[in-house]
Design a protein around this motif. Structure first.
Motif, mmCIF file in Angstrom:
data_model
loop_
_atom_site.group_PDB
_atom_site.id
_atom_site.type_symbol
_atom_site.label_atom_id
_atom_site.label_comp_id
_atom_site.label_asym_id
_atom_site.label_seq_id
_atom_site.Cartn_x
_atom_site.Cartn_y
_atom_site.Cartn_z
ATOM 1 N N GLU A 79 55.799 42.305 31.370
ATOM 2 C CA GLU A 79 55.247 43.552 31.893
ATOM 3 C C GLU A 79 53.913 43.873 31.216
ATOM 4 N N LEU A 80 53.062 44.562 31.955
ATOM 5 C CA LEU A 80 51.759 44.960 31.426
ATOM 6 C C LEU A 80 51.647 46.472 31.466
ATOM 7 N N LYS A 81 50.952 47.013 30.500
ATOM 8 C CA LYS A 81 50.641 48.444 30.567
ATOM 9 C C LYS A 81 49.542 48.613 31.615
ATOM 10 N N PRO A 82 49.519 49.769 32.295
ATOM 11 C CA PRO A 82 48.488 49.989 33.321
ATOM 12 C C PRO A 82 47.082 49.711 32.807
ATOM 13 N N VAL A 83 46.834 50.138 31.577
ATOM 14 C CA VAL A 83 45.488 49.957 31.028
ATOM 15 C C VAL A 83 45.188 48.465 30.806
ATOM 16 N N GLN A 84 46.218 47.708 30.443
ATOM 17 C CA GLN A 84 46.031 46.262 30.272
ATOM 18 C C GLN A 84 45.754 45.600 31.618
#
Ligand SMILES: Nc1nc2c(ncn2[C@@H]2O[C@H](COP(=O)(O)OP(=O)(O)O)[C@@H](O)[C@H]2O)c(=O)[nH]1
Ligand SMILES: [Mg+2]
Length: 434
Positions: A79-84
């Motif tokens: 999973e990725l953070k939105p900012v990433q």
């Protein structure tokens, strides 16, 4: 690259913790199922970098690969953070998605029912909701001015819109469930039986689908991959059958996607029989394990009572000794097992016989019909839904010998000339117990 639509070349990435292991093989299988071609793989063991998840030097390598190999999408296992997600897309200049979105794409390719489609949409929105919230936060803090092109106000509106859509969809789904309780199945009325291909990702379902329907493997942009590549009418020993390449069993489906997954799988329960594809080239223990999970999943989704044939696939890859061990050491619960190679074509005639024996019964009819309204359309229907053996044209009538689904045979009987009609139930081959 000929034959592969542009824009399907992807890179896959897994950034994993020191206590985890790399999982790119499974991700690559999923990519293939979704119609992507994996041309670059990147694995990195490290703690997530706050800005890019992967480390900056690996990002450099990835950037170079994207440019050099004409990659149009990067798919992350983790999973990725939105900012990433945002930072990566900006650096790489291509779309960046995660495993969850990839699996949603696969579901969407296979879903045919309204309910499954709504469940998929709902899961996508629920996945998006925390991201929308994060966008609002970032936009308000001015941390990422123009984040995803949104100002603070637009981000707010966007978040509210996602929330509203979730509510609307949830209501619609509840309504469908209520309606389903008393609605009878309309699907059966076509008279052409449906056979569903089930089995794990990579077992060879699509290869077998192509082998049995004769259609070429269509790999195209997801938007253009229509249902006809997943469902097709074909003939099994002369008998028309609707073959359906279902979503299949996917390992480690994220919790958020379980409802969407189940309702996409439910399509199997609506069919007349199941063709369970099992990869024989796995180690014996894995063959056993996958069969058992498949078997219990079929029961869970309400398909346990359906006639089921096991296609033990990829026998071209295994020794006679391995195949013998699989057949002896795996308890296939009394189901008919047919060893095949979908790729080479071994065992296909035997498989067709096994399918035929497990289809719903046909009626055998010998009838004389007079010329008149509806005769030609009736004969056409016999051709398309059954098997016509004799068609003799006399001066005053037509003699027909055919096998047909019971409803159609009944229709023929109702217009037959008296005294020249015989209806005999078709003699079935004995089916293996189970
Ligand atoms: N050697 C061999 N490979 C096969 C056979 N059937 C399928 N495959 C390969 O197995 C992989 C998965 O096949 P696919 O049909 O996409 O599986 P699906 O995920 O169940 O639809 C592909 O690389 C196929 O070429 C077979 O009978 N023999
Ligand atoms: Mg497939």
């Amino acid at each position: 690259m000929v034959g592969l639509a542009q824009g399907r070349r992807v890179a896959i990435v897994h950034r994993y913790y020191p206590w985890e292991s790399e999982n790119l093989d499974e991700l690559e299988e999923l990519c293939r199922t979704a119609g992507y071609e994996v041309v670059y793989r990147l694995a990195q063991r490290r703690f997530p970098h706050p800005l890019y998840n992967i480390g900056p030097s690996k990002l450099g390598e990835l950037k170079e690969a994207v440019r050099r190999l004409g990659i149009s999408k990067v798919i992350f296992e983790n999973e990725l953070k939105p900012v990433q997600e945002y930072n990566l897309a900006k650096e790489l200049n291509v779309e960046v998605i995660t495993r969850v979105r990839l699996i949603l794409e696969i579901f969407a390719l296979h879903a045919t029912s309204l309910e499954a489609n709504l469940q998929i949409k709902l899961a996508a929105l629920k996945y998006e909701l925390p991201r929308a919230k994060e966008k609002v936060r970032l936009a308000k803090q001015g941390e990422q001015p123009g984040f995803h092109g949104l100002g603070a106000y637009e981000a707010d509106v966007y978040y509210e819109e996602v929330k509203r859509q979730i509510q609307t969809l949830t209501r619609k789904l509840e309504e469908i469930k209520r309606r389903k309780a008393w609605e009878t199945r309309a699907r059966r009325s076509t008279g052409i039986p449906t056979v569903s291909l089930a089995g794990y990702t990579n077992a060879g379902k699509s290869t077998l689908f192509t082998r049995l329907t004769g259609s070429p493997a269509v790999i195209s942009d997801a938007m253009f991959t229509t249902l006809s590549t997943k469902r097709r009418t074909t003939r099994v020993n002369g008998r028309p059958v609707n073959l359906s390449d279902t979503v299949g069993f996917i390992r480690n489906v994220p919790t958020l996607l379980i409802s969407a997954f189940m309702s996409t799988l439910m399509e199997i329960a609506e069919s007349d029989m199941v063709l369970l594809v099992v990869d024989a080239s796995d180690p014996v223990d894995e063959v056993r394990n996958k069969f058992e999970v498949s078997y219990s999943t079929l029961h869970q989704i309400g398909a346990g009572h359906l006639p089921t044939v096991v296609a033990l696939n990829k026998i071209d890859l295994v020794s006679g000794e391995h195949l013998r061990r699989v057949l002896e050491e795996v308890d296939f619960r009394g189901l008919r097992v047919v060893p095949i190679s979908a790729q080479r074509g071994d065992g296909i005639p035997e498989l067709l016989d096994a399918i035929e024996e497990n289809l719903p019964r046909l009626m055998r009819l010998e009838s004389r019909l007079s010329y008149g309204d509806g005769l030609s359309s009736l004969i056409e229907e016999l051709h398309s839904k059954g098997r016509v053996e004799v068609l003799e044209y006399f001066e005053d009538s037509v003699r027909v010998v055919a096998e047909a689904p019971p409803e159609l045979a009944e229709k023929v009987r109702s217009v037959s000339l008296t005294g020249s009609f015989r209806l005999i139930e078709q003699v079935q081959h004995t089916r293996s117990p189970g």
